[in-house]
Design a protein around this motif. Structure first.
Motif, PDB file in Angstrom:
ATOM      1  N   ASP A   1     -42.214  11.547  36.938  1.00 48.41           N
ATOM      2  CA  ASP A   1     -41.050  12.397  36.700  1.00 48.41           C
ATOM      3  C   ASP A   1     -40.912  13.343  37.890  1.00 48.41           C
ATOM      4  O   ASP A   1     -41.790  14.161  38.145  1.00 48.41           O
ATOM      5  CB  ASP A   1     -41.261  13.180  35.402  1.00 48.41           C
ATOM      6  CG  ASP A   1     -39.982  13.758  34.840  1.00 48.41           C
ATOM      7  OD1 ASP A   1     -38.891  13.311  35.250  1.00 48.41           O
ATOM      8  OD2 ASP A   1     -40.074  14.642  33.977  1.00 48.41           O
ATOM      9  N   GLN A   2     -39.820  13.216  38.645  1.00 47.27           N
ATOM     10  CA  GLN A   2     -39.654  13.967  39.887  1.00 47.27           C
ATOM     11  C   GLN A   2     -38.460  14.912  39.891  1.00 47.27           C
ATOM     12  O   GLN A   2     -38.310  15.688  40.817  1.00 47.27           O
ATOM     13  CB  GLN A   2     -39.526  12.982  41.051  1.00 47.27           C
ATOM     14  CG  GLN A   2     -40.765  12.126  41.213  1.00 47.27           C
ATOM     15  CD  GLN A   2     -40.543  10.961  42.144  1.00 47.27           C
ATOM     16  OE1 GLN A   2     -39.563  10.233  42.021  1.00 47.27           O
ATOM     17  NE2 GLN A   2     -41.451  10.799  43.077  1.00 47.27           N
TER      18      GLN A   2
ATOM     19  N   ASN B   1     -35.841   9.472  39.482  1.00 47.98           N
ATOM     20  CA  ASN B   1     -37.219   9.387  39.970  1.00 47.98           C
ATOM     21  C   ASN B   1     -37.467   8.008  40.565  1.00 47.98           C
ATOM     22  O   ASN B   1     -36.592   7.141  40.529  1.00 47.98           O
ATOM     23  CB  ASN B   1     -38.217   9.712  38.848  1.00 47.98           C
ATOM     24  CG  ASN B   1     -38.133   8.733  37.696  1.00 47.98           C
ATOM     25  OD1 ASN B   1     -38.245   7.530  37.870  1.00 47.98           O
ATOM     26  ND2 ASN B   1     -37.926   9.257  36.487  1.00 47.98           N
TER      27      ASN B   1
ATOM     28  N   SER C   1     -34.501   9.740  32.730  1.00 46.92           N
ATOM     29  CA  SER C   1     -35.453   9.511  33.817  1.00 46.92           C
ATOM     30  C   SER C   1     -36.811   9.096  33.249  1.00 46.92           C
ATOM     31  O   SER C   1     -37.538   8.326  33.877  1.00 46.92           O
ATOM     32  CB  SER C   1     -35.578  10.733  34.729  1.00 46.92           C
ATOM     33  OG  SER C   1     -36.270  11.772  34.104  1.00 46.92           O
TER      34      SER C   1
END
Length: 147
Positions: free
Chosen positions: A111-112, A106, A72
């Protein structure tokens, strides 16, 4: 710690040089008694990381250090740069020094830790090849499944 390995985020450039980063990792390895992998990061407004773009990931690959590759984070680098060399991604994931692969999703900007999408992301085939080539490779999901 009794761990097989440990990973940490790549340091910020304002706190140490790349040589100091590698020296700090070597000291941690001696202290912990296990490999310490450097996890590549991504461009951020909160500070500049040593490994936050293609050049940084190439440096990490060539540094001789153990690595943790968060795909990610690579997605954010790819979005920021308008592309990412698939050969570099494959080399990172397939390297014997890649100790961990972190999976999540994401929006390409931050960055999720989102769950993986229904359709395979652009990096999926490279991760599958790395796992096939390296059955010992540690792969784990960082997705927040409670969202």
């Amino acid at each position: 710690l009794g761990a097989d390995a440990y990973s940490l985020h790549a340091g910020r450039v304002e706190y140490a040089s790349r040589d100091q980063l590698l020296a700090n990792v070597a000291r941690l390895e001696d202290c912990f008694g296990c490999p310490v992998a450097i996890e590549g990061m991504y461009p951020s407004r909160r500070g500049r990381f040593h490994v936050a773009d293609s050049e940084g990931y190439r440096w990490l690959l060539e540094s001789g250090a153990a690595m943790a590759i968060d795909v990610s984070h690579l997605h954010i680098v790819r979005a920021a740069e308008g592309g990412l060399d698939p050969g570099l991604v494959a080399a990172l994931l397939e390297s014997e020094r890649c100790l961990e692969v972190h999976l999540s999703h994401n929006n390409g900007r931050a960055d999720q830790h989102r769950p993986l999408p229904d359709a395979p992301p652009w990096w999926w085939a490279a991760v599958r090849r790395a796992v096939a080539a390296r059955p010992d490779l540690v792969v784990f999901c960082e997705s927040n499944l409670r969202r």
